[in-house]
Design a protein around this motif. Structure first.
Motif, mmCIF file in Angstrom:
data_model
loop_
_atom_site.group_PDB
_atom_site.id
_atom_site.type_symbol
_atom_site.label_atom_id
_atom_site.label_comp_id
_atom_site.label_asym_id
_atom_site.label_seq_id
_atom_site.Cartn_x
_atom_site.Cartn_y
_atom_site.Cartn_z
ATOM 1 N N GLY A 193 0.854 -1.180 0.000
ATOM 2 C CA GLY A 193 0.000 0.000 0.000
ATOM 3 C C GLY A 193 0.885 1.223 0.000
ATOM 4 N N GLN A 194 0.732 2.067 0.975
ATOM 5 C CA GLN A 194 1.545 3.278 1.105
ATOM 6 C C GLN A 194 2.634 3.125 2.177
ATOM 7 O OE1 GLN A 194 1.101 6.223 -0.697
ATOM 8 N NE2 GLN A 194 -0.361 5.114 -1.961
ATOM 9 N N LYS A 195 2.804 1.932 2.728
ATOM 10 C CA LYS A 195 3.732 1.740 3.837
ATOM 11 C C LYS A 195 4.965 0.958 3.411
ATOM 12 C CE LYS A 195 0.217 1.927 7.392
ATOM 13 N NZ LYS A 195 -0.279 1.350 8.620
ATOM 14 N N GLU A 196 6.109 1.411 3.920
ATOM 15 C CA GLU A 196 7.334 0.669 3.696
ATOM 16 C C GLU A 196 7.475 -0.407 4.768
ATOM 17 O OE1 GLU A 196 10.401 3.700 3.704
ATOM 18 O OE2 GLU A 196 10.585 3.446 1.534
ATOM 19 N N ALA A 197 8.074 -1.517 4.379
ATOM 20 C CA ALA A 197 8.256 -2.628 5.309
ATOM 21 C C ALA A 197 9.517 -3.388 4.939
ATOM 22 C CB ALA A 197 7.047 -3.564 5.257
ATOM 23 N N PHE A 198 9.990 -4.191 5.889
ATOM 24 C CA PHE A 198 11.079 -5.115 5.627
ATOM 25 C C PHE A 198 10.492 -6.506 5.473
ATOM 26 C CE2 PHE A 198 13.598 -1.847 7.849
ATOM 27 C CZ PHE A 198 14.600 -1.680 6.908
ATOM 28 N N ALA A 231 7.446 -6.940 8.220
ATOM 29 C CA ALA A 231 6.995 -6.036 9.271
ATOM 30 C C ALA A 231 7.204 -4.605 8.804
ATOM 31 C CB ALA A 231 7.760 -6.278 10.562
ATOM 32 N N GLU A 232 6.313 -3.730 9.265
ATOM 33 C CA GLU A 232 6.446 -2.311 8.955
ATOM 34 C C GLU A 232 7.725 -1.765 9.572
ATOM 35 O OE1 GLU A 232 3.078 0.261 9.752
ATOM 36 O OE2 GLU A 232 1.789 -1.509 9.781
ATOM 37 N N ILE A 233 8.241 -0.723 8.984
ATOM 38 C CA ILE A 233 9.351 -0.007 9.584
ATOM 39 C C ILE A 233 8.802 0.672 10.829
ATOM 40 C CG2 ILE A 233 10.956 1.912 9.272
ATOM 41 C CD1 ILE A 233 11.080 1.152 6.318
ATOM 42 N N THR A 234 9.487 0.492 11.940
ATOM 43 C CA THR A 234 8.972 0.986 13.212
ATOM 44 C C THR A 234 9.416 2.414 13.495
ATOM 45 O OG1 THR A 234 10.878 0.150 14.426
ATOM 46 C CG2 THR A 234 8.995 -1.345 14.187
#
Length: 116
Positions: free
Chosen positions: A73-78, A97-100
């Protein structure tokens, strides 16, 4: 049949509970109640070095991880891919997981493999 037995032994060894000394604690939230008391929720976690040590003990050098930065979506994750060599085959499991907000790179990397 032998391969199944070896795989089961491998999974059993990886599933052994970690020693109490391998657990660390992190404050998840802290709130102040109306009476002035403070409620703190702490959660246990396993340091990545304890996980790597377990993998080394059980698998020797027959394991590896690969990380990718992905967008959902619009979220960066590892995204973490953890692979273990069983016989002649590499078995891979993937999680993300999302970048925290807290230690964004380390937190994202750790969370990506936390549920494997």
């Amino acid at each position: 049949m032998t391969e199944t037995v070896n795989s089961n032994k491998l999974l059993d060894a990886l599933s052994e509970p970690f020693a109490i000394d391998d657990l660390e604690w992190r404050t998840q939230s802290a709130t102040q109640k109306q009476d002035g008391s403070i409620h703190i929720m702490v959660v246990p976690y396993i340091d990545s070095r304890a996980v790597m040590k377990r993998l080394d003990q059980v698998c020797g050098f027959n394991w590896q991880t690969n990380y990718d930065l992905i967008e959902v979506g619009q979220k960066e994750a590892f995204q973490c891919k953890l692979s273990i060599k069983v016989g002649d085959d590499w078995i891979t499991r993937t999680d993300a997981a999302e970048i925290t907000d807290r230690e964004s790179v380390k937190g994202g990397h750790s969370n990506a493999c936390a549920t494997w």
